[in-house]
Design an enzyme around this catalytic site. Structure first.
Site, short mmCIF file in Angstrom:
data_model
loop_
_atom_site.label_atom_id
_atom_site.label_comp_id
_atom_site.label_asym_id
_atom_site.label_seq_id
_atom_site.Cartn_x
_atom_site.Cartn_y
_atom_site.Cartn_z
CE1 TYR A 133 -3.25 2.99 0.90
CE2 TYR A 133 -1.84 3.33 2.81
CZ TYR A 133 -2.85 3.76 1.98
OH TYR A 133 -3.45 4.97 2.21
CB ALA B 45 -3.78 8.98 3.97
CB SER C 244 -3.54 13.72 5.10
OG SER C 244 -4.52 13.07 4.33
CE1 TYR D 41 -7.60 13.54 -2.00
CE2 TYR D 41 -7.15 12.97 0.29
CZ TYR D 41 -6.82 12.91 -1.06
OH TYR D 41 -5.71 12.21 -1.45
CB THR E 258 -5.57 16.45 -3.03
OG1 THR E 258 -4.47 16.71 -2.13
CG2 THR E 258 -5.15 15.34 -3.99
CE LYS F 46 0.15 16.63 -2.79
NZ LYS F 46 -0.23 15.40 -3.51
CB SER G 276 1.59 16.38 -7.30
OG SER G 276 1.39 15.09 -6.75
CG HIS H 265 -1.99 11.17 -5.64
ND1 HIS H 265 -2.85 12.19 -5.34
CD2 HIS H 265 -2.15 10.26 -4.63
CE1 HIS H 265 -3.51 11.93 -4.22
NE2 HIS H 265 -3.09 10.76 -3.76
CG ASP I 189 3.95 15.58 -4.70
OD1 ASP I 189 3.79 15.29 -5.89
OD2 ASP I 189 3.02 15.53 -3.87
#
Length: 372
Positions: free
Chosen positions: A39, A94, A121, A144, A170, A244, A266, A268, A299
């Site tokens: 993960y 996260a 986050s 989010y 994001t 982001k 980014s 992600h 990033d």
């Protein structure tokens, strides 16, 4: 998998052979179950974008300047009028309770020790208020957008009241990427690891679909955020709002028009759409699109201090550090976080010294060139 999912206790001291970020990556696999490892470490699909992020940094060479005077060397910068001692910030990460019993609070302790900024986050396993209360460095909140606007607004007000100084929305994950590695490993969140900030918000009801309609295209994406939502958010707060997940110049221009204060280029970390271009590759076109109008963070793929130097040379004002922080956290807790960030900072300062740059303003496009 239960809440008792840690493989080994965190190291009290850093082993002598841990001298670079890659050493934490090597050790981290031993400190977590296979599912959690997949993960954290895996990307989307075939890891094309994940691996491409690293290859792209390696394809950029640096130029050395010699015999330059260093009278006021510094890595300090300012974003939104806020002072930062370093262009390194911890990315929004996260569910950190997967890796440490104290979760984000252990990361905060490491961040405080090295005086670097951090983004909390929306999916933190510790409430945003508790994290802010412990953090002594510049603190931003990653948001989010929620299906229910009232829930989004409540998160925003909570962040304001907890003294966060910027909001980072994001936008590149309206739906989850195809995480084949974690699927094969059978990963699911252990009992006790939850998105603490979302506990009080009921799940949105699933939209009814007509026969033949797609659950993804007609259902989930119908509720996905739009540019109008970004404008709405900017109108509902006096905090600077960053966006982001930008990788296209036209989206960068739309961010400017929507009232955003900054951009994070980014992909992600390669965890959404596999096959996206590396973040460092698209950075110059995004910078060209917005000119000097907006600050830019980058990033995805940073593993060396030289990577930070290259990002700044191509137009970034600073960078976000993700997986290296998690690897440090799982191996040695707060100490590992502080050590990982210190390694990157020291390597970055060394790159500046040997490239003849005594300040961030000295790091320009002529400091690097692309190789084949």
């Amino acid at each position: 998998m239960t809440a008792d999912h840690y493989v080994l206790p965190k190291l009290a001291n850093i082993p002598a052979d841990v001298i670079a970020i890659c050493d934490y990556e090597r050790l981290a696999k031993e400190y977590m179950p296979h599912g959690i490892y997949e993960y954290i470490t895996g990307g989307a699909g075939d890891d094309i974008t994940l691996n491409g992020n690293r290859r792209a940094f390696d394809a950029i060479a640096m130029n050395m300047r010699v015999l330059r005077k260093f009278t006021q060397g510094s890595t300090a910068m300012t974003l939104n009028g806020e002072a930062f001692a370093s262009p390194l910030l911890v990315a929004p990460l996260a569910y950190q309770a997967l890796l440490h019993p104290e979760g984000e609070l252990a990361t905060v302790a490491g961040v405080n020790a090295v005086n670097m900024g951090m983004l909390t986050s929306t999916l933190s396993s510790v409430p945003l208020e508790d994290i802010s209360a412990q953090q002594q460095t510049p603190k931003w909140f990653q948001l989010y957008l929620q299906p229910n606007a009232e829930h989004t607004l409540d998160l925003l007000r909570r962040a304001e009241q907890a003294n966060y100084t910027a909001i980072v929305v994001t936008v590149d994950a309206p739906v989850s990427g195809l995480r084949n590695r974690q699927q094969r490993a059978g990963f699911s969140l252990p009992a006790g690891v939850v998105a603490a900030n979302l506990r009080d918000y009921p799940q949105a009801k699933t939209q009814a679909l007509a026969q033949g309609q797609s659950v993804l295209l007609n259902g989930l994406m119908a509720d996905a955020p739009s540019w109008q939502d970004i404008q709405w958010l900017c109108e509902h707060t006096e905090l600077p709002v960053w966006i982001k997940g930008i990788s296209h110049p036209q989206d960068a221009l739309l961010a400017t028009q929507s009232g955003c204060a900054g951009i994070v280029v980014s992909n992600h970390g390669g965890r959404t759409l596999d096959g996206l271009a590396p973040s460092i590759t698209v950075l110059p076109s995004v910078r060209k699109a917005v000119g000097d109008a907006l600050p830019i963070l980058l990033d995805s793929g940073i593993r060396r201090g030289t990577d930070i130097f290259k990002a700044l040379a191509l137009g970034a004002n600073g960078v976000l550090i993700g997986r290296p922080v998690l690897n440090g956290l799982v191996v040695a807790g707060a100490l590992g976080v502080a050590h990982s960030l210190t390694l990157l900072q020291q390597e970055f300062e060394l790159a500046m010294a040997l490239a003849g740059c005594q300040s961030l303003d000295d790091i320009q496009a002529d400091c690097i060139h692309l190789t084949t």
